[in-house]
Design a protein around this motif. Sequence first.
Motif, PDB file in Angstrom:
ATOM      1  N   LYS A  56     -43.595  16.494  -5.704  1.00 32.13           N
ATOM      2  CA  LYS A  56     -44.614  16.641  -4.660  1.00 32.13           C
ATOM      3  C   LYS A  56     -45.987  16.352  -5.257  1.00 32.13           C
ATOM      4  CE  LYS A  56     -44.648  19.220  -0.787  1.00 32.13           C
ATOM      5  NZ  LYS A  56     -44.435  18.078  -0.015  1.00 32.13           N
ATOM      6  N   THR A  57     -46.720  15.482  -4.591  1.00 29.29           N
ATOM      7  CA  THR A  57     -48.058  15.114  -5.060  1.00 29.29           C
ATOM      8  C   THR A  57     -49.104  16.058  -4.483  1.00 29.29           C
ATOM      9  OG1 THR A  57     -48.554  13.642  -3.205  1.00 29.29           O
ATOM     10  CG2 THR A  57     -47.356  12.682  -5.102  1.00 29.29           C
ATOM     11  N   VAL A  58     -50.293  16.046  -5.059  1.00 33.27           N
ATOM     12  CA  VAL A  58     -51.368  16.868  -4.505  1.00 33.27           C
ATOM     13  C   VAL A  58     -51.832  16.307  -3.159  1.00 33.27           C
ATOM     14  CG1 VAL A  58     -52.119  17.753  -6.744  1.00 33.27           C
ATOM     15  CG2 VAL A  58     -53.212  15.725  -5.811  1.00 33.27           C
ATOM     16  N   GLN A  59     -51.485  15.070  -2.864  1.00 34.61           N
ATOM     17  CA  GLN A  59     -51.779  14.456  -1.576  1.00 34.61           C
ATOM     18  C   GLN A  59     -50.893  15.063  -0.494  1.00 34.61           C
ATOM     19  OE1 GLN A  59     -49.418  12.258  -0.065  1.00 34.61           O
ATOM     20  NE2 GLN A  59     -50.637  11.044   1.337  1.00 34.61           N
ATOM     21  N   GLY A  60     -49.716  15.579  -0.894  1.00 35.97           N
ATOM     22  CA  GLY A  60     -48.833  16.259   0.046  1.00 35.97           C
ATOM     23  C   GLY A  60     -47.471  15.614   0.225  1.00 35.97           C
ATOM     24  N   ASN A  91     -56.673   9.359  -0.494  1.00 34.74           N
ATOM     25  CA  ASN A  91     -55.268   9.512  -0.116  1.00 34.74           C
ATOM     26  C   ASN A  91     -54.356   8.805  -1.129  1.00 34.74           C
ATOM     27  OD1 ASN A  91     -53.227  10.419   1.766  1.00 34.74           O
ATOM     28  ND2 ASN A  91     -53.112   8.318   2.532  1.00 34.74           N
ATOM     29  N   VAL A  92     -54.714   7.581  -1.511  1.00 34.52           N
ATOM     30  CA  VAL A  92     -53.905   6.814  -2.458  1.00 34.52           C
ATOM     31  C   VAL A  92     -53.973   7.436  -3.856  1.00 34.52           C
ATOM     32  CG1 VAL A  92     -53.708   4.597  -3.678  1.00 34.52           C
ATOM     33  CG2 VAL A  92     -54.000   4.641  -1.190  1.00 34.52           C
ATOM     34  N   LEU A  93     -55.168   7.786  -4.293  1.00 31.87           N
ATOM     35  CA  LEU A  93     -55.318   8.320  -5.656  1.00 31.87           C
ATOM     36  C   LEU A  93     -54.619   9.665  -5.821  1.00 31.87           C
ATOM     37  CD1 LEU A  93     -59.019   7.363  -6.422  1.00 31.87           C
ATOM     38  CD2 LEU A  93     -56.942   6.257  -7.296  1.00 31.87           C
ATOM     39  N   THR A  94     -54.756  10.550  -4.861  1.00 32.66           N
ATOM     40  CA  THR A  94     -54.119  11.866  -4.983  1.00 32.66           C
ATOM     41  C   THR A  94     -52.600  11.765  -4.846  1.00 32.66           C
ATOM     42  OG1 THR A  94     -54.562  12.355  -2.644  1.00 32.66           O
ATOM     43  CG2 THR A  94     -56.159  13.182  -4.271  1.00 32.66           C
ATOM     44  N   TYR A  95     -52.115  10.648  -4.316  1.00 30.66           N
ATOM     45  CA  TYR A  95     -50.678  10.382  -4.251  1.00 30.66           C
ATOM     46  C   TYR A  95     -50.108  10.087  -5.639  1.00 30.66           C
ATOM     47  CZ  TYR A  95     -46.307   8.438  -2.341  1.00 30.66           C
ATOM     48  OH  TYR A  95     -44.988   8.189  -2.030  1.00 30.66           O
ATOM     49  N   HIS A  96     -50.962   9.822  -6.594  1.00 23.27           N
ATOM     50  CA  HIS A  96     -50.543   9.559  -7.978  1.00 23.27           C
ATOM     51  C   HIS A  96     -50.618  10.805  -8.858  1.00 23.27           C
ATOM     52  CE1 HIS A  96     -51.251   5.436  -6.582  1.00 23.27           C
ATOM     53  NE2 HIS A  96     -50.492   5.045  -7.600  1.00 23.27           N
ATOM     54  N   VAL A  97     -50.962  11.951  -8.270  1.00 20.09           N
ATOM     55  CA  VAL A  97     -51.190  13.173  -9.046  1.00 20.09           C
ATOM     56  C   VAL A  97     -50.235  14.273  -8.603  1.00 20.09           C
ATOM     57  CG1 VAL A  97     -52.892  14.927  -9.721  1.00 20.09           C
ATOM     58  CG2 VAL A  97     -53.637  12.572  -9.287  1.00 20.09           C
ATOM     59  N   VAL A  98     -49.608  14.914  -9.598  1.00 25.32           N
ATOM     60  CA  VAL A  98     -48.712  16.040  -9.364  1.00 25.32           C
ATOM     61  C   VAL A  98     -49.322  17.263 -10.049  1.00 25.32           C
ATOM     62  CG1 VAL A  98     -46.401  16.947  -9.885  1.00 25.32           C
ATOM     63  CG2 VAL A  98     -46.689  14.542  -9.224  1.00 25.32           C
ATOM     64  N   PRO A 119     -53.287  22.356 -14.945  1.00 24.27           N
ATOM     65  CA  PRO A 119     -52.904  21.042 -15.466  1.00 24.27           C
ATOM     66  C   PRO A 119     -52.434  20.097 -14.358  1.00 24.27           C
ATOM     67  CG  PRO A 119     -51.127  22.575 -15.858  1.00 24.27           C
ATOM     68  CD  PRO A 119     -52.264  23.368 -15.233  1.00 24.27           C
ATOM     69  N   PHE A 120     -52.594  18.799 -14.636  1.00 23.93           N
ATOM     70  CA  PHE A 120     -52.174  17.746 -13.732  1.00 23.93           C
ATOM     71  C   PHE A 120     -51.278  16.764 -14.470  1.00 23.93           C
ATOM     72  CE2 PHE A 120     -56.613  18.810 -12.511  1.00 23.93           C
ATOM     73  CZ  PHE A 120     -56.382  19.318 -11.246  1.00 23.93           C
ATOM     74  N   THR A 121     -50.392  16.147 -13.717  1.00 29.31           N
ATOM     75  CA  THR A 121     -49.639  15.000 -14.204  1.00 29.31           C
ATOM     76  C   THR A 121     -50.109  13.821 -13.374  1.00 29.31           C
ATOM     77  OG1 THR A 121     -47.725  16.337 -14.794  1.00 29.31           O
ATOM     78  CG2 THR A 121     -47.342  13.969 -14.468  1.00 29.31           C
ATOM     79  N   VAL A 122     -50.614  12.795 -14.048  1.00 30.40           N
ATOM     80  CA  VAL A 122     -51.109  11.614 -13.351  1.00 30.40           C
ATOM     81  C   VAL A 122     -50.194  10.438 -13.668  1.00 30.40           C
ATOM     82  CG1 VAL A 122     -53.042  10.025 -13.031  1.00 30.40           C
ATOM     83  CG2 VAL A 122     -53.486  12.454 -13.451  1.00 30.40           C
ATOM     84  N   GLY A 139     -49.421  20.491 -12.206  1.00 34.25           N
ATOM     85  CA  GLY A 139     -48.625  20.918 -13.344  1.00 34.25           C
ATOM     86  C   GLY A 139     -48.507  19.811 -14.378  1.00 34.25           C
ATOM     87  N   LYS A 140     -48.024  20.191 -15.535  1.00 31.54           N
ATOM     88  CA  LYS A 140     -47.846  19.246 -16.641  1.00 31.54           C
ATOM     89  C   LYS A 140     -46.359  18.924 -16.746  1.00 31.54           C
ATOM     90  CE  LYS A 140     -49.058  18.678 -21.525  1.00 31.54           C
ATOM     91  NZ  LYS A 140     -49.690  19.355 -22.683  1.00 31.54           N
ATOM     92  N   VAL A 141     -45.985  17.731 -16.300  1.00 29.73           N
ATOM     93  CA  VAL A 141     -44.585  17.315 -16.282  1.00 29.73           C
ATOM     94  C   VAL A 141     -44.400  16.222 -17.336  1.00 29.73           C
ATOM     95  CG1 VAL A 141     -42.665  16.535 -14.851  1.00 29.73           C
ATOM     96  CG2 VAL A 141     -44.561  17.797 -13.796  1.00 29.73           C
ATOM     97  N   MET A 142     -43.794  16.591 -18.441  1.00 30.76           N
ATOM     98  CA  MET A 142     -43.578  15.646 -19.533  1.00 30.76           C
ATOM     99  C   MET A 142     -42.404  14.723 -19.191  1.00 30.76           C
ATOM    100  SD  MET A 142     -46.044  16.563 -21.434  1.00 30.76           S
ATOM    101  CE  MET A 142     -45.777  15.687 -22.978  1.00 30.76           C
ATOM    102  N   ALA A 143     -42.309  13.610 -19.893  1.00 32.11           N
ATOM    103  CA  ALA A 143     -41.268  12.606 -19.623  1.00 32.11           C
ATOM    104  C   ALA A 143     -39.864  13.203 -19.678  1.00 32.11           C
ATOM    105  CB  ALA A 143     -41.396  11.448 -20.608  1.00 32.11           C
ATOM    106  N   ALA A 144     -39.624  14.094 -20.609  1.00 31.43           N
ATOM    107  CA  ALA A 144     -38.299  14.723 -20.726  1.00 31.43           C
ATOM    108  C   ALA A 144     -37.924  15.482 -19.456  1.00 31.43           C
ATOM    109  CB  ALA A 144     -38.264  15.661 -21.929  1.00 31.43           C
ATOM    110  N   ASP A 145     -38.939  15.966 -18.731  1.00 35.28           N
ATOM    111  CA  ASP A 145     -38.698  16.666 -17.470  1.00 35.28           C
ATOM    112  C   ASP A 145     -38.622  15.692 -16.296  1.00 35.28           C
ATOM    113  OD1 ASP A 145     -38.796  19.231 -18.742  1.00 35.28           O
ATOM    114  OD2 ASP A 145     -40.986  19.046 -18.787  1.00 35.28           O
ATOM    115  N   VAL A 146     -39.452  14.643 -16.330  1.00 38.66           N
ATOM    116  CA  VAL A 146     -39.476  13.659 -15.249  1.00 38.66           C
ATOM    117  C   VAL A 146     -38.100  13.029 -15.059  1.00 38.66           C
ATOM    118  CG1 VAL A 146     -40.414  11.425 -14.492  1.00 38.66           C
ATOM    119  CG2 VAL A 146     -41.948  13.155 -15.454  1.00 38.66           C
ATOM    120  N   VAL A 147     -37.425  12.713 -16.156  1.00 40.62           N
ATOM    121  CA  VAL A 147     -36.120  12.038 -16.050  1.00 40.62           C
ATOM    122  C   VAL A 147     -35.054  12.896 -15.364  1.00 40.62           C
ATOM    123  CG1 VAL A 147     -36.529  10.521 -18.028  1.00 40.62           C
ATOM    124  CG2 VAL A 147     -35.361  12.706 -18.376  1.00 40.62           C
ATOM    125  N   ASN A 148     -35.299  14.191 -15.249  1.00 41.45           N
ATOM    126  CA  ASN A 148     -34.358  15.087 -14.575  1.00 41.45           C
ATOM    127  C   ASN A 148     -34.714  15.333 -13.114  1.00 41.45           C
ATOM    128  OD1 ASN A 148     -32.699  15.556 -16.889  1.00 41.45           O
ATOM    129  ND2 ASN A 148     -34.318  16.874 -17.692  1.00 41.45           N
TER     130      ASN A 148
END
Length: 161
Positions: A115-119, A92-99, A61-64, A101-110
């Motif tokens: 780390k992005t797939v871009q590095g 480089n720019v597009l992969t910087y927007h991708v993490v 899974p990805f989080t975009v 795993g599946k990170v839902m909003a409830a997890d993002v706020v914490n």
Amino acid sequence: MKLSQLFAYSLLAGSLLFTAEAYAKKKADIVDTAVAAGSFTTLVTAVQAADLVDTLKGKGPFTVFAPNDDAFAKIPAADLNALVADKAALTNVLTYHVVAGKVMAADVVNLTSAKTVQGQDLNIEVKDGNVFVNGAKVIATDIETSNGVIHVLDTVVMPSN
């Protein structure tokens, strides 16, 4: 019509109906979800230009953190055209927007970063009830797909290099 034929047609019709219902309930992948939304045409075009379609249709899974068309409109046309023309920079720019795993909003706020797939890391900040990713406001969350989740950004975020 014989009873056996009628029974066979009934079974076929029932199985087709079941298949159609199962298909309708299946979520689309990240790319197909973005296309169907209609507000990510620039992002989809960029993903195609960078040859990332197969990746974002992959298992994940990805989080975009997906900039919408209004976000891309903030970039001067000449700069955006130059970015799309440079496949390595665009990737480089597009992969910087991708993490990963599946990170839902409830997890993002914490989180304070991800780390992005871009590095590189994205900085995450919650302020006045809003979530910001590298200063870009998250304007929609938890768009679930078959291979991850999309959170919508109001600005394209750029990696440091």
